[in-house]
Design a protein around this motif. Structure first.
Motif, PDB file in Angstrom:
ATOM      1  N   TRP A  85       0.817  -1.208   0.000  1.00  0.00           N
ATOM      2  CA  TRP A  85       0.000   0.000   0.000  1.00  0.00           C
ATOM      3  C   TRP A  85       0.852   1.260   0.000  1.00  0.00           C
ATOM      4  O   TRP A  85       0.491   2.281  -0.588  1.00  0.00           O
ATOM      5  CB  TRP A  85      -0.919   0.009   1.220  1.00  0.00           C
ATOM      6  CG  TRP A  85      -2.103  -0.878   1.039  1.00  0.00           C
ATOM      7  CD1 TRP A  85      -2.223  -2.166   1.456  1.00  0.00           C
ATOM      8  CD2 TRP A  85      -3.312  -0.553   0.359  1.00  0.00           C
ATOM      9  NE1 TRP A  85      -3.444  -2.670   1.085  1.00  0.00           N
ATOM     10  CE2 TRP A  85      -4.135  -1.697   0.413  1.00  0.00           C
ATOM     11  CE3 TRP A  85      -3.783   0.593  -0.294  1.00  0.00           C
ATOM     12  CZ2 TRP A  85      -5.401  -1.720  -0.163  1.00  0.00           C
ATOM     13  CZ3 TRP A  85      -5.041   0.570  -0.860  1.00  0.00           C
ATOM     14  CH2 TRP A  85      -5.839  -0.588  -0.797  1.00  0.00           C
ATOM     15  N   VAL A  89      -0.029   5.027  -1.336  1.00  0.00           N
ATOM     16  CA  VAL A  89      -0.523   6.001  -0.372  1.00  0.00           C
ATOM     17  C   VAL A  89       0.596   6.291   0.611  1.00  0.00           C
ATOM     18  O   VAL A  89       1.175   5.371   1.187  1.00  0.00           O
ATOM     19  CB  VAL A  89      -1.762   5.455   0.386  1.00  0.00           C
ATOM     20  CG1 VAL A  89      -2.242   6.472   1.412  1.00  0.00           C
ATOM     21  CG2 VAL A  89      -2.867   5.120  -0.587  1.00  0.00           C
ATOM     22  N   VAL A  95      -7.019  10.690   0.612  1.00  0.00           N
ATOM     23  CA  VAL A  95      -7.437   9.691  -0.370  1.00  0.00           C
ATOM     24  C   VAL A  95      -8.946   9.757  -0.583  1.00  0.00           C
ATOM     25  O   VAL A  95      -9.703   9.820   0.377  1.00  0.00           O
ATOM     26  CB  VAL A  95      -7.058   8.267   0.096  1.00  0.00           C
ATOM     27  CG1 VAL A  95      -7.322   7.249  -1.001  1.00  0.00           C
ATOM     28  CG2 VAL A  95      -5.611   8.226   0.556  1.00  0.00           C
ATOM     29  N   CYS A 125      -5.182   2.403   3.944  1.00  0.00           N
ATOM     30  CA  CYS A 125      -4.771   3.774   3.611  1.00  0.00           C
ATOM     31  C   CYS A 125      -4.293   4.483   4.870  1.00  0.00           C
ATOM     32  O   CYS A 125      -3.255   5.154   4.862  1.00  0.00           O
ATOM     33  CB  CYS A 125      -5.945   4.546   2.985  1.00  0.00           C
ATOM     34  SG  CYS A 125      -6.285   4.061   1.303  1.00  0.00           S
TER      35      CYS A 125
END
Lengths: 330, 599
Positions: A85, A89, A95, A125
């Motif tokens: 991830w 991010v 986001v 995230c």
């Protein structure tokens, strides 16, 4: 001549004359002023909005395909394969998750993005350092009901994301440069405020008019206005959406696919356990593979070839050397 | 603290409570949205509604037991509701006060004077209750039918007609706040709805509301004194009230200061008209000699306990009331296109219950429910009608909000299982509001050979009630002759090939000469050549001079009446907004089995 006192009638007439003159002057000034202002306003272009490019620079197009019955495990495996991830991010990122919450139907019907998938994406995230996650869609059914019925609202609240239920004031016109259909068309604007990453989360669904509803068709939910007119030329529209929206990542959930009666479904018999999770930086490639879960070919979706020709990705997904993983049951 | 200040605080409290209930009548899960707030409470406190329903239907829907509380309190205390609780009365009083705050005592006396026309509200009450009471005849006729079938004619003609809602102050205020004031305010706040809210007839509802308020500037509490049938009912109920306003001794200075400030115009200085007294208690403090009290004893100057109604007035209003239902039903049937909310009762039973409070219209998340103007006929004026092309969507498949909120059961409370025909209701099937019909003269794929099928896509039932008929239709200017060809490409004279306007995905090409005349999808369309789908080449390339025909591949919607529930989602999403190309009519609605057309 001796000074005579002014005839009172004359005095009254003069006073009235002065008032009349003032009224005429004010009328003229207001009329002239407004006319001038209107004429000037007419030249002004009302504010349009340009959708930023959210794709992460310096990343080669990637495609991960994981098979297995467990949705979350599949997603984890796919993200690991695509570099984790944190490749997409970073700390402090804001986001936006564009889910498919088009219908007020429960998750079991499969007409909307699965809430478990939304919750996991939000959690990851935040774990990667995101400071804010917003979940939005402009649904077909009554919006608040869609977010509640689909379970997406509850999933987002439980994991600390904001649910953005769009209102009329949240839309601003957008134009795709060189586009034929997306010209000064209202699109969701307000939830994009301060956002620097965009992730699309779509289920795999049958769709009679466009062939299939996958990650590109999911961008349809960013449009407002009387968007149903676009069905007259839906492939051109989806190809234009592919050019307009450049996402950081798309996640196509084929854990179970709606193989008929789409895109609304309504019966469990419309679903098939296809046990696949597709994650890609290239939505065209993701869709080109995703449509095969419905037993259809990429060439059955003419918008894929058009989007590819316009530079929005590649429909020949094998060119991306997709990473295929068998996850098996958890 | 003076009793009048207690009254004012009480009035403001109930007004704010009323407005709060209107505000929270919003579908949602937030604390300020509909989640157990007793939003119908004011409507349920209403004995006029309760009486109308009992007379008209012989039953009292649950929740309206609250009216018993009001009745009991009124019997003991008098018209406390008018002066202390009624939110509409509070507004009238406030505006009346504004209009009189600079007036001299003589002027105030004149404005607060009793006028004989105040008896009008009792005639209105008689008229409205008589209209509802015709329902008694219906049931009596049902009994008499056992003796002679002729009585069936009476039963059909004379069902009760509940018209009380039009003058009922609580329904009046609900309509005005819910359908006019909140939608207006929300244009600024945008807090209640996702977009602007509309209601047909809002101008009329708002105009009547404004008129009812502004007329207080001439005569304070005009509505309460002359029109309010609920106030009249309270006046009757409070006839033997245990506590009453009255003078402690007959002789007084006759200064009339008590009548200068009298909300009910009930003449407390003389023989008080107890049925007009709204218990505002102003006279208790305005009497300089403190001669007026709220006591168990009657006024020492005597009372006029009953309104001075004439026998002929009562007979006339009774007769007029009895004739409402038969006359309006002779006028003709309602507009056959009328679509009622899901779960609505049969039209006759519906009209015996609906008080036009507008709660269903307020709660509908997609704004499809509107007050009827002409759709439900004269008798059904203001009752809810579903208008799919005016809202923001159809009747949402998994929504039962209007059925649950209806305070009088005109719309039966449906469970989701009953609406969708699941579980124990599986045998009954889903609740149908009507059937959708495609207007082939307007539908794009039918009338203009343009692709669309938004309706099919949005149809929420499974399997879909809109099926697709696939056809190939010749394209204008699409008769061509091939110059040369290979297996995947046809070449034409550049000047003859029409410029591509339609989506090529829906364009097909068929060779008219030769054995292989199956249409092939066109994937490439440039100045002089057409490329066909590479997955489906011609076995043998067409010969020079062969006829080629350009075709539009169309998906045309066809409604399956066995699946259609008449939810109107298709109608609401049809891109032809001026007049939709797919429209729902109440054919085959569940509540009225004879409306079915299927064998």
């Amino acid at each position: 001549m001796s000074a005579r006192p002014m005839d009172p009638q004359r005095r009254d007439f003069l006073a009235r004359g002065l008032k009349a003159a003032a009224a005429i002057a004010v009328t003229g000034a207001v009329g002239h002023g407004l006319g001038w202002k209107t004429a000037r306003d007419h030249k002004d272009e009302p504010g349009e909005w340009r959708l930023p490019d959210f794709s992460k620079p310096g990343i080669e197009p990637r495609l991960g395909i994981v098979t297995g019955p467990d949705r979350i495990r599949n997603l984890q495996k796919a993200m690991d394969a695509l570099g984790g991830w944190s490749s997409y991010v970073g700390p402090g990122d804001r986001v936006l998750l564009k889910v498919n919450a088009a219908f007020a139907s429960p998750p079991s019907i499969g007409a909307t993005t699965h809430p478990d998938l939304v919750a996991e994406t939000i959690a990851q995230c935040f774990r990667a350092g995101a400071s804010r996650v917003v979940v939005t869609d402009n649904p077909i059914h009554e919006p608040a009901a869609c977010f509640e019925w689909s379970g997406i609202g509850a999933a987002a609240r439980a994991t600390g994301a904001d649910v953005w239920v769009p209102r009329d004031r949240d839309f601003k016109p957008v134009t795709l440069r060189g586009g034929r259909l997306i010209r000064r068309w209202p699109a969701l604007h307000a939830p994009f405020e301060g956002i620097n990453r965009l992730i699309g989360l779509a289920p795999v669904k049958d769709h009679y008019r466009s062939g299939a509803s996958l990650t590109l068709k999911n961008w349809y939910g960013l449009l407002g206005g009387k968007r149903s007119v676009f069905h007259q030329d839906i492939h051109t529209l989806i190809a234009e959406l592919a050019q307009l929206v450049r996402a950081t990542l798309v996640i196509l959930d084929g854990t179970s696919a709606m193989i008929r009666n789409g895109p609304t479904g309504g019966s469990l018999s419309d679903l098939k356990a296809t046990h696949t999770m597709i994650v890609s930086t290239d939505p065209v490639a993701a869709d080109a593979f995703g449509v095969t879960l419905l037993g259809r070919k990429a060439s059955d979706l003419p918008h894929l070839a058009r989007a590819a020709a316009a530079g929005a990705g590649t429909a020949s997904y094998e060119m991306l050397n997709p990473i295929r993983i068998q996850a098996g049951p958890s | 603290m003076k009793i009048t200040w207690v009254r004012r605080i009480c009035q403001v409290f109930f007004l704010l409570l009323f407005l709060w209930f209107c505000l929270v009548t919003t579908v949602g899960t937030a604390w300020w949205q509909l989640r157990g707030w007793p939003v119908n409470w004011f409507l349920q406190l209403n004995p006029l509604t309760a009486l109308g329903l009992i007379l008209g239907t012989g039953a009292l829907p649950s929740g309206l037991e609250w009216a018993m509380l009001t009745i009991v309190l009124t019997v003991i205390l008098g018209r406390f509701f008018c002066g202390w609780v009624c939110p509409f009365g509070t507004l009238h009083q406030a505006i009346g006060w504004l209009g009189l705050r600079r007036a001299s005592p003589a002027e105030q006396c004149m404005r607060h004077a009793f006028r004989p026309a105040q008896r009008m509200k009792y005639y209105l009450l008689t008229f409205l209750l008589a209209a509802a009471a015709v329902g008694l005849l219906t049931r009596a006729a049902g009994f008499l039918m056992k003796i002679s079938p002729r009585w069936q004619a009476v039963q059909g003609m004379a069902a009760g007609s509940l018209q009380a809602g039009w003058l009922d102050p609580l329904a009046f205020m609900h309509r005005a706040v819910n359908l006019v004031l909140l939608p207006l305010a929300d244009r600024w706040t945008q807090a209640l709805w996702i977009g602007p809210r509309f209601h047909q007839g809002a101008a009329l509802i708002g105009g009547l509301f404004l008129a009812a308020l502004l007329i207080n500037l001439w005569i304070p509490r005009f509505y309460c004194r002359y029109l309010c049938p609920l106030g009249a009912l309270y006046g009757v109920l409070g006839r033997f009230a245990l506590w009453r306003i009255g003078k402690k001794q007959d002789a007084c200075s006759n200064c009339l200061l008590c009548e200068a400030d009298c909300e009910g115009a009930c003449q407390p200085a003389g023989r008080i008209r107890a049925h007009e007294c709204v218990l505002c208690m102003n006279c208790l403090h305005s009497c300089p000699d403190d001669l007026i009290g709220y006591r168990t004893a009657r006024s020492k100057s005597g009372e006029r306990p009953a309104p001075d109604l004439t026998r002929r007035g009562v007979v006339a209003s009774l007769l007029a009331g009895f004739m409402v239902a038969p006359f309006s039903r002779l006028t003709g049937r309602r507009d056959p296109r009328l679509i009622r909310p899901p779960g609505s009762r049969l039209e006759r039973d519906f009209l015996a219950r609906c008080i036009r409070c507008g709660q269903c219209m307020r709660i509908c998340p997609t704004n499809i429910l509107h007050p009827s103007i002409s759709e439900a006929g004269l008798e059904g004026f203001g009752s809810p009608v579903a208008k799919y092309s005016l809202g923001t969507g159809g009747c949402q498949l998994r929504c039962v909000a209007c059925t649950q909120i209806c305070p009088t059961g005109a719309i039966r409370p449906l469970s989701l299982d009953e609406k969708l025909g699941r579980g124990t209701h599986a045998a009954d099937g889903p609740v149908r509001m009507g059937t959708a019909f495609v207007d082939r003269g307007r539908c794009l794929p039918w009338a203009m050979n343009r692709p669309c099928i938004v309706c099919q896509e949005n149809c929420p039932v499974s399997p879909k009630a809109i099926t697709i008929q696939e056809v190939f239709e010749p394209s204008p200017g699409g008769d061509l002759a091939v110059i040369r060809a290979d297996q995947l490409t046809l070449y034409f004279d550049e000047t003859l090939l029409p410029a591509s306007r339609n989506a090529t995905e829906d364009t097909y090409c068929r060779i008219t000469d030769g054995p292989d005349n199956r249409p092939r999808r066109v994937v490439e369309w440039t100045g002089s050549q057409l490329g066909i789908d590479p997955n489906d080449p011609w076995k043998a390339p067409p010969v020079k001079g062969a006829g080629a025909e350009l075709l539009m591949h169309l998906q045309r919607p066809v409604v399956d009446p066995k699946q259609c529930i008449g939810c109107g989602v298709c109608e609401s999403v049809c891109p032809l907004t001026v007049r939709r190309a797919i429209r729902v009519t109440p054919d085959n609605e569940t509540r009225d089995p004879p409306s079915g057309f299927l064998l």
